[in-house]
Design a protein around this motif. Structure first.
Motif, PDB file in Angstrom:
ATOM      1  N   GLN A  82       4.172  -4.137  -5.625  1.00 56.30           N
ATOM      2  CA  GLN A  82       3.890  -5.361  -5.160  1.00 56.30           C
ATOM      3  C   GLN A  82       5.307  -5.720  -4.047  1.00 56.30           C
ATOM      4  O   GLN A  82       5.104  -6.367  -2.990  1.00 56.30           O
ATOM      5  N   LEU A 101      -0.061  -4.296  -2.373  1.00 57.13           N
ATOM      6  CA  LEU A 101      -1.075  -5.167  -2.665  1.00 57.13           C
ATOM      7  C   LEU A 101      -1.394  -6.203  -1.878  1.00 57.13           C
ATOM      8  O   LEU A 101      -2.689  -6.873  -2.101  1.00 57.13           O
ATOM      9  N   ASP A 102      -0.590  -6.727  -1.233  1.00 57.33           N
ATOM     10  CA  ASP A 102      -0.834  -8.022  -0.293  1.00 57.33           C
ATOM     11  C   ASP A 102      -2.061  -7.519   0.764  1.00 57.33           C
ATOM     12  O   ASP A 102      -2.849  -8.286   1.173  1.00 57.33           O
ATOM     13  N   ALA A 160       2.595  -7.802 -12.218  1.00 63.87           N
ATOM     14  CA  ALA A 160       3.415  -6.500 -11.621  1.00 63.87           C
ATOM     15  C   ALA A 160       4.657  -6.678 -12.491  1.00 63.87           C
ATOM     16  O   ALA A 160       5.603  -7.399 -12.671  1.00 63.87           O
TER      17      ALA A 160
END
Length: 288
Positions: free
Chosen positions: A54, A59-60, A78
């Motif tokens: 994260q 993850l984005d 997370a």
């Protein structure tokens, strides 16, 4: 008279145009509503993962891809790897993405997780004050830890049973040192927050390279002092929680997530993540 007729004609034409636009908008809205109504609501999946995935921003990028491809909404939790694995053993998550191989193997061997796949890797690095008061350098992490203890240089530990914390403790064990005292600071927080504490205290800290690269611009008092040792590889695995052992698990989407993470297209996205911004990949693809 002619002028009045012209105005009436223009007014009628305007009404016709507005009516046509209205009908068009109505048709478009109806078509959109029909399309939306025909699409099933997204399913829900819980992913327990380490903070480095994260904090690095990975993850984005990959989670929206997975959600769009599979009509699923992912709730990301997370935390440290130890806590993420504990969520798996309690059946509180559907899939896990973590980086502590020995601890992961215990969960898989116990039957709490299945479909265990290697996904990617980077490495751990030792970061410290730019002044480097302990004088550590090179690629020998064991020698560096010994010197940090001898000089009682401020060392900041995550202290949260994360994969990075497990690696740090393993190094202390290897060099037969039990760190304690005011020089050894435990934050109990994620990697990003722990790096911030190290910057404030001008201390040394073990971190994964991805989080370091993503956060370095805000940590101008720190630099990498030890890196490149063969024992500093940081491997990430993905797995699904075993539905035969834990009830109410979304095994369908969890299985899809494992397959998604090792798919060549996703692997290429992982490999290229960070190259443009940081000049190098934050994670290297590493499928079995």
């Amino acid at each position: 008279m002619k002028k009045n007729r012209l105005l009436i004609a223009l007014f009628a034409l305007m009404l016709l145009v507005l009516s046509a636009c209205g009908n068009s908008n109505t048709k478009e809205a109806a078509a959109k509503e029909k399309k939306t109504a025909g699409k099933p609501a997204p399913t829900q999946m819980i992913l327990a993962t380490t903070t480095s995935t994260q904090d690095s921003g990975l993850l984005d990028v990959i989670i929206p891809m997975f959600e769009k491809q599979n009509n699923v909404k992912v709730k990301v939790v997370a935390v440290g790897t130890g806590e993420a694995l504990a969520m798996g053993t309690k059946g509180e998550a559907d899939a896990l993405l973590v980086h502590a191989p020995a601890a992961e193997k215990a969960v898989v061997d116990a039957g709490d997780a299945i479909n265990y796949k290697r996904v990617m890797y980077n490495d751990f690095v030792l970061v410290g004050p730019k002044e480097n008061p302990a004088g550590v350098s090179g690629d020998d992490i064991n020698a560096a830890f010994k010197k940090l203890a001898e000089t009682k240089a401020t060392f900041v530990s995550r202290g949260d049973d994360s994969g990075t914390n497990k690696k740090e403790l393993a190094i202390w064990t290897t060099v037969n040192i039990k760190p304690s005292g005011t020089w050894y600071v435990s934050t109990g927080q994620g990697m990003g927050q722990t790096l911030q504490v190290a910057a404030e205290k001008k201390g040394y800290v073990l971190t994964d390279r991805a989080t370091w690269l993503a956060q370095a611009k805000n940590l101008d008092t720190l630099k990498i002092v030890v890196e490149g040792g063969k024992d500093l590889m940081n491997i990430y695995h993905v797995m699904q929680v075993n539905p035969d052992k834990h009830k109410n698990i979304n095994s369908t989407d969890a299985k899809k997530f494992v397959e998604f993470m090792i798919n060549p297209k996703t692997q290429d996205v992982i490999e290229n993540f960070g190259k443009k911004e940081y000049g190098r990949s934050l994670f290297i693809k590493y499928t079995e």
